[in-house]
Design a protein around this motif. Structure first.
Motif, short mmCIF file in Angstrom:
data_model
loop_
_atom_site.label_atom_id
_atom_site.label_comp_id
_atom_site.label_asym_id
_atom_site.label_seq_id
_atom_site.Cartn_x
_atom_site.Cartn_y
_atom_site.Cartn_z
N LYS A 48 0.82 -1.21 0.00
CA LYS A 48 0.00 0.00 0.00
C LYS A 48 0.86 1.26 0.00
N PRO A 49 0.64 2.18 -0.97
CA PRO A 49 1.39 3.44 -0.97
C PRO A 49 1.02 4.31 0.23
N GLY A 50 1.94 5.14 0.63
CA GLY A 50 1.67 6.09 1.71
C GLY A 50 2.79 6.17 2.71
N PRO A 51 2.62 7.07 3.70
CA PRO A 51 3.66 7.27 4.70
C PRO A 51 3.85 6.04 5.57
N LEU A 52 5.09 5.80 5.96
CA LEU A 52 5.42 4.65 6.81
C LEU A 52 5.82 5.09 8.21
N ASN A 53 6.08 6.38 8.39
CA ASN A 53 6.42 6.92 9.70
C ASN A 53 6.38 8.44 9.65
N GLY A 54 6.58 9.05 10.80
CA GLY A 54 6.69 10.50 10.88
C GLY A 54 8.15 10.89 11.00
N PRO A 55 8.43 12.18 10.91
CA PRO A 55 9.82 12.63 11.01
C PRO A 55 10.40 12.34 12.39
N HIS A 56 11.59 11.76 12.40
CA HIS A 56 12.26 11.37 13.64
C HIS A 56 13.76 11.31 13.40
N TRP A 57 14.52 11.12 14.49
CA TRP A 57 15.97 11.00 14.37
C TRP A 57 16.49 10.10 15.49
N HIS A 58 17.66 9.55 15.26
CA HIS A 58 18.30 8.64 16.21
C HIS A 58 19.67 9.20 16.59
N PRO A 59 19.97 9.27 17.90
CA PRO A 59 21.28 9.80 18.29
C PRO A 59 22.46 8.91 17.88
N GLU A 60 22.24 7.60 17.82
CA GLU A 60 23.36 6.69 17.55
C GLU A 60 23.19 5.78 16.35
N LEU A 61 21.97 5.52 15.93
CA LEU A 61 21.73 4.52 14.88
C LEU A 61 22.07 5.04 13.50
N LYS A 62 22.63 4.15 12.70
CA LYS A 62 22.81 4.38 11.27
C LYS A 62 21.90 3.36 10.58
#
Length: 184
Positions: A48-62
């Motif tokens: 299904k097309p569409g957003p999968l999450n909202g804007p976010h960030w991780h301090p350590e994850l790549k």
């Protein structure tokens, strides 16, 4: 044949698959450690097309995303990026990002997370909540106590609200939910 994960407390293993009510799947491919450190690799299949999450960030994850089939749109630090089959994108620590599936073709993407943090636990929790009808069709939790528990698993922060406010509010919500018996 892939093993279906039945409980949040089962050990995950390569081949474990989470099948969501809308048909999308998350498959645990591999975990390990190499010269780059600890990692997990997952495969996402989304129709299904569409957003999968909202804007976010991780301090350590790549996170490294490799599109095997289909396409997905990323917004990374304000830049729009279209990832198509055969292409790869790396999201580095502290980069604000979000993504969505584009087009009608099924999206198959491998997702490498370094270090793995709580990411698999997050996917298992979201799967559980969706299957139990505890989320709206737009992916919003119906009970805010689960929001605190989910926030603990993202290994990062929502874009926008200051980190300290998230730690106080969402961290406090997680502690309160934990005291009431909410568990991943």
């Amino acid at each position: 044949m892939a093993k279906q994960v039945k409980s949040l407390h089962e050990e995950f293993a390569p081949g474990s698959v989470l099948t969501h009510p809308d048909g999308r799947t998350v498959r645990f491919i591999e975990s390990g450690e190499d010269d780059g450190g600890r990692f997990i690799i997952l495969e996402h299949r989304i129709k299904k097309p569409g957003p999968l999450n909202g804007p976010h960030w991780h301090p350590e994850l790549k996170e490294i995303f490799k599109a095997e089939k289909g396409s997905m749109r990323f917004k990374v630090d304000g830049n729009d990026i279209l990832l198509q089959a055969g292409e790869e994108l790396t999201v580095h620590p502290k980069q604000v990002h979000q993504f969505s599936k584009t087009g009608e073709e099924e999206l198959i993407v491998t997702h490498e997370i370094r270090p793995p943090g709580q990411h698999w636990k997050m996917f298992v929790l979201v799967h559980k909540l969706e299957c139990e009808g505890k989320m709206s069709e737009k992916g919003i939790l119906k009970n805010p106590l689960w929001l605190g528990i989910a926030w603990e698993c993202i290994d990062g922060y929502l874009a926008g609200p200051p980190k300290l406010i998230q730690r106080i509010f969402l961290g406090g919500l997680a502690r309160f939910a934990g005291r009431l018996g909410y568990r991943v």
